[in-house]
Design a protein around this motif. Structure first.
Motif, PDB file in Angstrom:
ATOM      1  N   PHE A 197       0.838  -1.201   0.000  1.00  0.00           N
ATOM      2  CA  PHE A 197       0.000   0.000   0.000  1.00  0.00           C
ATOM      3  C   PHE A 197       0.878   1.258   0.000  1.00  0.00           C
ATOM      4  CE2 PHE A 197      -2.411   3.403   2.008  1.00  0.00           C
ATOM      5  CZ  PHE A 197      -3.611   3.355   1.307  1.00  0.00           C
ATOM      6  N   ALA A 198       1.924   1.245   0.815  1.00  0.00           N
ATOM      7  CA  ALA A 198       2.833   2.395   0.892  1.00  0.00           C
ATOM      8  C   ALA A 198       3.479   2.665  -0.453  1.00  0.00           C
ATOM      9  CB  ALA A 198       3.898   2.155   1.956  1.00  0.00           C
ATOM     10  N   ASP A 199       3.916   1.605  -1.148  1.00  0.00           N
ATOM     11  CA  ASP A 199       4.587   1.759  -2.435  1.00  0.00           C
ATOM     12  C   ASP A 199       3.621   2.182  -3.543  1.00  0.00           C
ATOM     13  OD1 ASP A 199       6.993   1.061  -1.317  1.00  0.00           O
ATOM     14  OD2 ASP A 199       6.930  -1.030  -1.986  1.00  0.00           O
ATOM     15  N   THR A 200       2.366   1.719  -3.454  1.00  0.00           N
ATOM     16  CA  THR A 200       1.413   1.930  -4.540  1.00  0.00           C
ATOM     17  C   THR A 200       0.576   3.187  -4.358  1.00  0.00           C
ATOM     18  OG1 THR A 200       1.245  -0.492  -4.745  1.00  0.00           O
ATOM     19  CG2 THR A 200      -0.405   0.819  -5.906  1.00  0.00           C
ATOM     20  N   VAL A 201       0.019   3.353  -3.167  1.00  0.00           N
ATOM     21  CA  VAL A 201      -0.904   4.450  -2.896  1.00  0.00           C
ATOM     22  C   VAL A 201      -0.244   5.550  -2.070  1.00  0.00           C
ATOM     23  CG1 VAL A 201      -3.156   5.087  -1.945  1.00  0.00           C
ATOM     24  CG2 VAL A 201      -2.833   2.808  -2.937  1.00  0.00           C
ATOM     25  N   GLY A 202       0.463   5.138  -1.013  1.00  0.00           N
ATOM     26  CA  GLY A 202       1.101   6.085  -0.098  1.00  0.00           C
ATOM     27  C   GLY A 202       0.387   6.123   1.235  1.00  0.00           C
ATOM     28  N   LEU A 203       1.120   5.903   2.302  1.00  0.00           N
ATOM     29  CA  LEU A 203       0.511   5.873   3.633  1.00  0.00           C
ATOM     30  C   LEU A 203      -0.081   7.221   4.021  1.00  0.00           C
ATOM     31  CD1 LEU A 203       3.140   3.736   5.585  1.00  0.00           C
ATOM     32  CD2 LEU A 203       0.838   3.035   4.842  1.00  0.00           C
ATOM     33  N   ASP A 204       0.422   8.297   3.429  1.00  0.00           N
ATOM     34  CA  ASP A 204      -0.118   9.623   3.748  1.00  0.00           C
ATOM     35  C   ASP A 204      -1.549   9.783   3.270  1.00  0.00           C
ATOM     36  OD1 ASP A 204       1.014   9.444   1.121  1.00  0.00           O
ATOM     37  OD2 ASP A 204       0.870  11.616   0.933  1.00  0.00           O
ATOM     38  N   ARG A 205      -2.018   8.896   2.401  1.00  0.00           N
ATOM     39  CA  ARG A 205      -3.395   8.967   1.901  1.00  0.00           C
ATOM     40  C   ARG A 205      -4.367   8.098   2.704  1.00  0.00           C
ATOM     41  NH1 ARG A 205      -1.738   8.771  -4.466  1.00  0.00           N
ATOM     42  NH2 ARG A 205      -1.895  11.000  -4.886  1.00  0.00           N
ATOM     43  N   LEU A 206      -3.868   7.355   3.674  1.00  0.00           N
ATOM     44  CA  LEU A 206      -4.742   6.514   4.492  1.00  0.00           C
ATOM     45  C   LEU A 206      -5.382   7.374   5.571  1.00  0.00           C
ATOM     46  CD1 LEU A 206      -5.941   3.797   5.275  1.00  0.00           C
ATOM     47  CD2 LEU A 206      -3.867   3.358   6.631  1.00  0.00           C
ATOM     48  N   ALA A 207      -6.693   7.627   5.454  1.00  0.00           N
ATOM     49  CA  ALA A 207      -7.381   8.534   6.372  1.00  0.00           C
ATOM     50  C   ALA A 207      -8.374   7.833   7.281  1.00  0.00           C
ATOM     51  CB  ALA A 207      -8.109   9.619   5.590  1.00  0.00           C
ATOM     52  N   CYS A 208      -8.808   6.624   6.908  1.00  0.00           N
ATOM     53  CA  CYS A 208      -9.838   5.930   7.681  1.00  0.00           C
ATOM     54  C   CYS A 208      -9.741   4.439   7.398  1.00  0.00           C
ATOM     55  CB  CYS A 208     -11.226   6.449   7.294  1.00  0.00           C
ATOM     56  SG  CYS A 208     -12.611   5.735   8.230  1.00  0.00           S
ATOM     57  N   VAL A 209     -10.174   3.634   8.361  1.00  0.00           N
ATOM     58  CA  VAL A 209     -10.251   2.184   8.191  1.00  0.00           C
ATOM     59  C   VAL A 209     -11.649   1.710   8.579  1.00  0.00           C
ATOM     60  CG1 VAL A 209      -9.486  -0.052   9.114  1.00  0.00           C
ATOM     61  CG2 VAL A 209      -7.799   1.711   8.537  1.00  0.00           C
ATOM     62  N   HIS A 210     -12.264   0.923   7.722  1.00  0.00           N
ATOM     63  CA  HIS A 210     -13.443   0.161   8.105  1.00  0.00           C
ATOM     64  C   HIS A 210     -12.924  -1.168   8.641  1.00  0.00           C
ATOM     65  CE1 HIS A 210     -16.444   2.371   5.243  1.00  0.00           C
ATOM     66  NE2 HIS A 210     -16.142   3.059   6.327  1.00  0.00           N
ATOM     67  N   LEU A 211     -13.012  -1.338   9.947  1.00  0.00           N
ATOM     68  CA  LEU A 211     -12.415  -2.503  10.589  1.00  0.00           C
ATOM     69  C   LEU A 211     -13.468  -3.596  10.738  1.00  0.00           C
ATOM     70  CD1 LEU A 211      -9.574  -3.203  11.806  1.00  0.00           C
ATOM     71  CD2 LEU A 211     -10.630  -2.808  14.035  1.00  0.00           C
ATOM     72  N   ASN A 212     -13.332  -4.641   9.945  1.00  0.00           N
ATOM     73  CA  ASN A 212     -14.278  -5.754   9.942  1.00  0.00           C
ATOM     74  C   ASN A 212     -13.522  -7.054   9.725  1.00  0.00           C
ATOM     75  OD1 ASN A 212     -16.755  -3.976   9.731  1.00  0.00           O
ATOM     76  ND2 ASN A 212     -15.764  -3.447   7.790  1.00  0.00           N
ATOM     77  N   ASP A 213     -13.925  -8.098  10.446  1.00  0.00           N
ATOM     78  CA  ASP A 213     -13.410  -9.426  10.129  1.00  0.00           C
ATOM     79  C   ASP A 213     -14.240  -9.988   8.976  1.00  0.00           C
ATOM     80  OD1 ASP A 213     -11.980 -11.876  10.306  1.00  0.00           O
ATOM     81  OD2 ASP A 213     -11.808 -11.638  12.477  1.00  0.00           O
ATOM     82  N   SER A 214     -13.825 -11.129   8.442  1.00  0.00           N
ATOM     83  CA  SER A 214     -14.466 -11.683   7.252  1.00  0.00           C
ATOM     84  C   SER A 214     -15.015 -13.081   7.505  1.00  0.00           C
ATOM     85  CB  SER A 214     -13.465 -11.745   6.097  1.00  0.00           C
ATOM     86  OG  SER A 214     -14.012 -12.399   4.981  1.00  0.00           O
ATOM     87  N   LYS A 215     -16.229 -13.319   7.030  1.00  0.00           N
ATOM     88  CA  LYS A 215     -16.833 -14.649   7.146  1.00  0.00           C
ATOM     89  C   LYS A 215     -16.343 -15.595   6.053  1.00  0.00           C
ATOM     90  CE  LYS A 215     -21.083 -13.384   9.568  1.00  0.00           C
ATOM     91  NZ  LYS A 215     -22.562 -13.466   9.578  1.00  0.00           N
ATOM     92  N   HIS A 216     -15.566 -15.069   5.123  1.00  0.00           N
ATOM     93  CA  HIS A 216     -15.102 -15.889   4.003  1.00  0.00           C
ATOM     94  C   HIS A 216     -13.583 -15.822   3.889  1.00  0.00           C
ATOM     95  CE1 HIS A 216     -19.247 -16.435   2.699  1.00  0.00           C
ATOM     96  NE2 HIS A 216     -19.411 -15.147   2.916  1.00  0.00           N
ATOM     97  N   GLU A 217     -13.019 -16.783   3.192  1.00  0.00           N
ATOM     98  CA  GLU A 217     -11.571 -16.908   3.101  1.00  0.00           C
ATOM     99  C   GLU A 217     -10.974 -15.851   2.171  1.00  0.00           C
ATOM    100  OE1 GLU A 217     -10.705 -20.911   2.020  1.00  0.00           O
ATOM    101  OE2 GLU A 217     -11.368 -21.743   3.944  1.00  0.00           O
ATOM    102  N   CYS A 218      -9.681 -15.699   2.284  1.00  0.00           N
ATOM    103  CA  CYS A 218      -8.946 -14.712   1.505  1.00  0.00           C
ATOM    104  C   CYS A 218      -9.070 -14.993   0.005  1.00  0.00           C
ATOM    105  CB  CYS A 218      -7.475 -14.733   1.916  1.00  0.00           C
ATOM    106  SG  CYS A 218      -6.463 -13.458   1.127  1.00  0.00           S
ATOM    107  N   GLY A 219      -9.306 -13.934  -0.765  1.00  0.00           N
ATOM    108  CA  GLY A 219      -9.337 -14.054  -2.214  1.00  0.00           C
ATOM    109  C   GLY A 219     -10.633 -14.546  -2.807  1.00  0.00           C
ATOM    110  N   THR A 220     -11.680 -14.684  -1.999  1.00  0.00           N
ATOM    111  CA  THR A 220     -12.963 -15.193  -2.497  1.00  0.00           C
ATOM    112  C   THR A 220     -13.822 -14.102  -3.133  1.00  0.00           C
ATOM    113  OG1 THR A 220     -13.989 -14.855  -0.342  1.00  0.00           O
ATOM    114  CG2 THR A 220     -13.029 -17.026  -0.775  1.00  0.00           C
ATOM    115  N   ASN A 221     -13.471 -12.840  -2.939  1.00  0.00           N
ATOM    116  CA  ASN A 221     -14.261 -11.692  -3.406  1.00  0.00           C
ATOM    117  C   ASN A 221     -15.654 -11.638  -2.781  1.00  0.00           C
ATOM    118  OD1 ASN A 221     -12.726 -12.553  -6.402  1.00  0.00           O
ATOM    119  ND2 ASN A 221     -12.293 -10.607  -5.400  1.00  0.00           N
ATOM    120  N   LYS A 222     -15.832 -12.346  -1.665  1.00  0.00           N
ATOM    121  CA  LYS A 222     -17.124 -12.352  -0.971  1.00  0.00           C
ATOM    122  C   LYS A 222     -17.084 -11.367   0.196  1.00  0.00           C
ATOM    123  CE  LYS A 222     -18.320 -17.135  -2.126  1.00  0.00           C
ATOM    124  NZ  LYS A 222     -18.647 -18.486  -1.593  1.00  0.00           N
ATOM    125  N   ASP A 223     -18.040 -10.458   0.192  1.00  0.00           N
ATOM    126  CA  ASP A 223     -18.083  -9.376   1.174  1.00  0.00           C
ATOM    127  C   ASP A 223     -19.155  -9.673   2.223  1.00  0.00           C
ATOM    128  OD1 ASP A 223     -18.114  -7.027   2.591  1.00  0.00           O
ATOM    129  OD2 ASP A 223     -19.039  -5.835   1.006  1.00  0.00           O
TER     130      ASP A 223
END
Length: 277
Positions: A197-223
């Motif tokens: 994220f730091a290399d691509t977007v820049g940490l200075d642009r991180l202003a907020c986090v929606h903090l949520n755990d996931s009911k589905h596994e990584c890479g499933t595209n399920k929200d």
């Protein structure tokens, strides 16, 4: 000070969102200015707006975020949807200005056949039509990346931030990131993700986090969100995330479910426990 809160309701008056936040022991938060499922203008009278501003200042509940309508699609190639999306976003920005709210959060949307490049160009065009009031910032939110939705990859966010005439910032959603393939379930994975994220977007642009755990596994595209530490990201990942240097003073807004006898209050307390580790 750790800023952690939840998405609260404006039912009965926008000031009630502050009261609800205090019940959860939150000290920042997010609202919808109207039902997110329909095209509608907010109906917030000046007395309620003043009460919201006063309660926010009195109890030091900040910052607040307005989450845009789910119908907004900045990437669309369709002229009518483009016009409705821009008009809806402008209304949200004007409401944020009235309420002294710092941020309006939006998903980029889906390109629906325009292609990734075309969709991202459409998003920049849509954003650049907005008249953003002084003191209000548009946040582009990371997405789970299903179908033709954009924003699931950091380079999508970076492109829009780089190309827009506005000083855009980013809201990272942990469940969406995980669904999109960023494995933040381990401390090493959190480090790698923030480095990218730091290399691509820049940490200075991180202003907020929606903090949520996931009911589905990584890479499933399920929200589908889970209680903090109870999903596939788990306690190790969540703890590493909230304690990472990249997060620092970034406000954490919860969109966790109310189920299994656990509400926002339980999740806010859980975040504070993890942050104290």
């Amino acid at each position: 000070m750790l800023r952690v809160g939840a998405h609260t309701s404006i039912a009965g008056g926008v000031q009630n969102a502050v009261e609800e936040q205090l019940e959860y022991d939150g000290n920042c938060g997010q609202i919808f200015s109207h039902s997110p499922q329909v095209w509608a203008d907010p109906s917030i009278d000046e007395d309620d707006a003043a009460a919201f501003r006063d309660l926010t200042a009195e109890h030091d509940v900040r910052p607040w975020v307005i989450h845009s309508s789910y119908l907004v699609n900045l990437c669309t190639p369709k002229d009518d949807l483009h016009e409705k999306s821009v008009a809806s976003m402008q209304t949200e920005l004007d409401v944020a200005d009235r309420l002294d709210i710092d941020y309006v959060n939006v998903h980029l949307g889906a390109h629906t056949g325009a292609g990734v490049e075309g969709g991202l160009e459409n998003a920049v065009e849509s954003l650049d039509e907005l008249d953003v009031p002084d003191g209000v910032t548009v946040l582009v939110e990371s997405d789970a990346g299903s179908g033709t939705k954009l924003g699931g990859r950091f380079d999508h966010l970076a492109y829009v931030c780089d190309e827009s005439r506005h000083d855009l910032e980013v809201c990272l959603d942990t469940a969406h990131m995980f669904a999109a393939g960023y494995d933040i379930s381990t401390p090493a994975g959190v480090d790698e993700t923030f480095a990218e994220f730091a290399d691509t977007v820049g940490l200075d642009r991180l202003a907020c986090v929606h903090l949520n755990d996931s009911k589905h596994e990584c890479g499933t595209n399920k929200d589908e969100h889970a209680h903090i530490g109870e999903g596939h990201i788990g306690e190790d990942g969540m703890s590493a995330f909230v304690n990472h240097d990249a997060v620092g003073d970034v406000p954490l807004v919860l969109e966790t479910p109310t189920e299994d006898g656990r509400s926002f209050a339980w999740n806010i307390e859980k975040v504070r426990e993890l942050a104290a580790e």
